[in-house]
Design a protein around this motif. Structure first.
Motif, PDB file in Angstrom:
ATOM      1  N   ILE A 278      -1.549  -2.019   4.145  1.00 33.80           N
ATOM      2  CA  ILE A 278      -2.045  -0.618   4.327  1.00 33.80           C
ATOM      3  C   ILE A 278      -1.910   0.669   3.648  1.00 33.80           C
ATOM      4  O   ILE A 278      -2.565   1.239   2.463  1.00 33.80           O
ATOM      5  CB  ILE A 278      -2.413   0.230   6.074  1.00 33.80           C
ATOM      6  CG1 ILE A 278      -2.605  -0.955   6.515  1.00 33.80           C
ATOM      7  CG2 ILE A 278      -2.534   1.019   6.219  1.00 33.80           C
ATOM      8  CD1 ILE A 278      -2.329  -0.933   7.977  1.00 33.80           C
ATOM      9  N   ALA A 279      -0.138   0.484   2.840  1.00 34.06           N
ATOM     10  CA  ALA A 279      -0.124   1.204   2.439  1.00 34.06           C
ATOM     11  C   ALA A 279      -1.088   0.956   0.518  1.00 34.06           C
ATOM     12  O   ALA A 279      -1.403   1.654  -0.270  1.00 34.06           O
ATOM     13  CB  ALA A 279       1.340   1.605   2.103  1.00 34.06           C
ATOM     14  N   GLY A 280      -0.692   0.022   0.369  1.00 35.04           N
ATOM     15  CA  GLY A 280      -1.431  -0.434  -1.107  1.00 35.04           C
ATOM     16  C   GLY A 280      -2.488  -0.400  -0.894  1.00 35.04           C
ATOM     17  O   GLY A 280      -3.682   0.066  -1.765  1.00 35.04           O
ATOM     18  N   ALA A 281      -3.961  -0.529   0.171  1.00 36.32           N
ATOM     19  CA  ALA A 281      -5.045  -0.402   0.234  1.00 36.32           C
ATOM     20  C   ALA A 281      -5.426   1.486   0.036  1.00 36.32           C
ATOM     21  O   ALA A 281      -6.287   1.649  -0.832  1.00 36.32           O
ATOM     22  CB  ALA A 281      -5.624  -1.047   1.499  1.00 36.32           C
ATOM     23  N   GLU A 282      -4.760   1.964   0.359  1.00 35.70           N
ATOM     24  CA  GLU A 282      -4.481   3.787   0.192  1.00 35.70           C
ATOM     25  C   GLU A 282      -4.179   4.426  -0.711  1.00 35.70           C
ATOM     26  O   GLU A 282      -4.888   4.537  -1.435  1.00 35.70           O
ATOM     27  CB  GLU A 282      -3.897   4.209   1.069  1.00 35.70           C
ATOM     28  CG  GLU A 282      -3.835   3.848   2.569  1.00 35.70           C
ATOM     29  CD  GLU A 282      -2.997   4.807   4.210  1.00 35.70           C
ATOM     30  OE1 GLU A 282      -3.341   5.387   5.094  1.00 35.70           O
ATOM     31  OE2 GLU A 282      -1.554   4.408   3.473  1.00 35.70           O
ATOM     32  N   ALA A 283      -3.561   2.875  -1.312  1.00 36.00           N
ATOM     33  CA  ALA A 283      -3.468   3.675  -2.898  1.00 36.00           C
ATOM     34  C   ALA A 283      -4.103   3.204  -3.548  1.00 36.00           C
ATOM     35  O   ALA A 283      -4.305   4.093  -5.078  1.00 36.00           O
ATOM     36  CB  ALA A 283      -1.899   2.724  -3.162  1.00 36.00           C
ATOM     37  N   ILE A 284      -4.735   2.790  -3.836  1.00 34.44           N
ATOM     38  CA  ILE A 284      -6.157   1.659  -4.268  1.00 34.44           C
ATOM     39  C   ILE A 284      -7.623   2.852  -4.393  1.00 34.44           C
ATOM     40  O   ILE A 284      -8.267   3.147  -4.923  1.00 34.44           O
ATOM     41  CB  ILE A 284      -6.951   0.444  -4.455  1.00 34.44           C
ATOM     42  CG1 ILE A 284      -5.652  -0.196  -4.439  1.00 34.44           C
ATOM     43  CG2 ILE A 284      -8.153   0.189  -4.515  1.00 34.44           C
ATOM     44  CD1 ILE A 284      -5.762  -2.426  -3.917  1.00 34.44           C
ATOM     45  N   ALA A 285      -7.605   3.284  -2.830  1.00 31.81           N
ATOM     46  CA  ALA A 285      -8.342   4.226  -2.286  1.00 31.81           C
ATOM     47  C   ALA A 285      -8.234   5.576  -3.022  1.00 31.81           C
ATOM     48  O   ALA A 285      -9.325   6.375  -3.901  1.00 31.81           O
ATOM     49  CB  ALA A 285      -9.176   4.439  -0.843  1.00 31.81           C
ATOM     50  N   LEU A 286      -6.510   5.881  -3.073  1.00 35.81           N
ATOM     51  CA  LEU A 286      -6.606   7.201  -4.172  1.00 35.81           C
ATOM     52  C   LEU A 286      -6.655   6.738  -5.580  1.00 35.81           C
ATOM     53  O   LEU A 286      -7.467   7.546  -6.428  1.00 35.81           O
ATOM     54  CB  LEU A 286      -4.645   7.857  -3.740  1.00 35.81           C
ATOM     55  CG  LEU A 286      -4.656   8.712  -2.627  1.00 35.81           C
ATOM     56  CD1 LEU A 286      -2.960   8.648  -2.290  1.00 35.81           C
ATOM     57  CD2 LEU A 286      -5.817   9.393  -2.825  1.00 35.81           C
TER      58      LEU A 286
END
Length: 124
Positions: A5-13
């Motif tokens: 989830i944190a990695g996906a949020e980082a990609i979204a950012l």
């Protein structure tokens, strides 16, 4: 799962930063150019921070639970007003993963996984 989830949020950012940078440098009107550049820098820095948190959380470092919790609270701080202002899809896309991540951060499985404090002591 929390690391994902944190990695996906980082990609979204990172994607948001790329879009923001594209809009900034193609001549979209802004009130303050340097303020917009600063905002772009913040997006990139927060994305890099979330990438680091996701990698080290996956590896099991203890400090990452606090960093991931702070990141999720920031996301909720932006996601809830986005949700209530009428941008439902964007708000749900922020609030739901953040809420799931917060619940998972306090699960016994994640707590036991994230118990590594640092490198093992050197062998003699």
């Amino acid at each position: 799962m929390v690391a994902v989830i944190a990695g996906a949020e980082a990609i979204a950012l990172l994607a948001a930063a790329a879009w923001y940078g594209y809009e900034l440098f193609t001549g979209s009107p802004v009130l303050s150019f340097w303020g917009a550049v600063f905002t772009l820098g913040l997006l990139l820095a927060f994305s890099a921070w979330l990438f680091a948190v996701s990698v080290f959380l996956y590896r099991g470092y203890r400090w990452t639970r606090a960093a991931a919790l702070v990141a999720q609270l920031f996301v909720l701080t932006i996601g809830v007003p986005t949700l209530t202002s009428g941008l439902v899809l964007a708000g749900v896309a922020m609030v739901v993963p953040a809420a799931i991540a917060i619940v998972l951060l306090f699960s016994n499985k994640v707590i036991s996984h994230a118990s590594r404090t640092g490198s093992p002591p050197p062998a003699l």
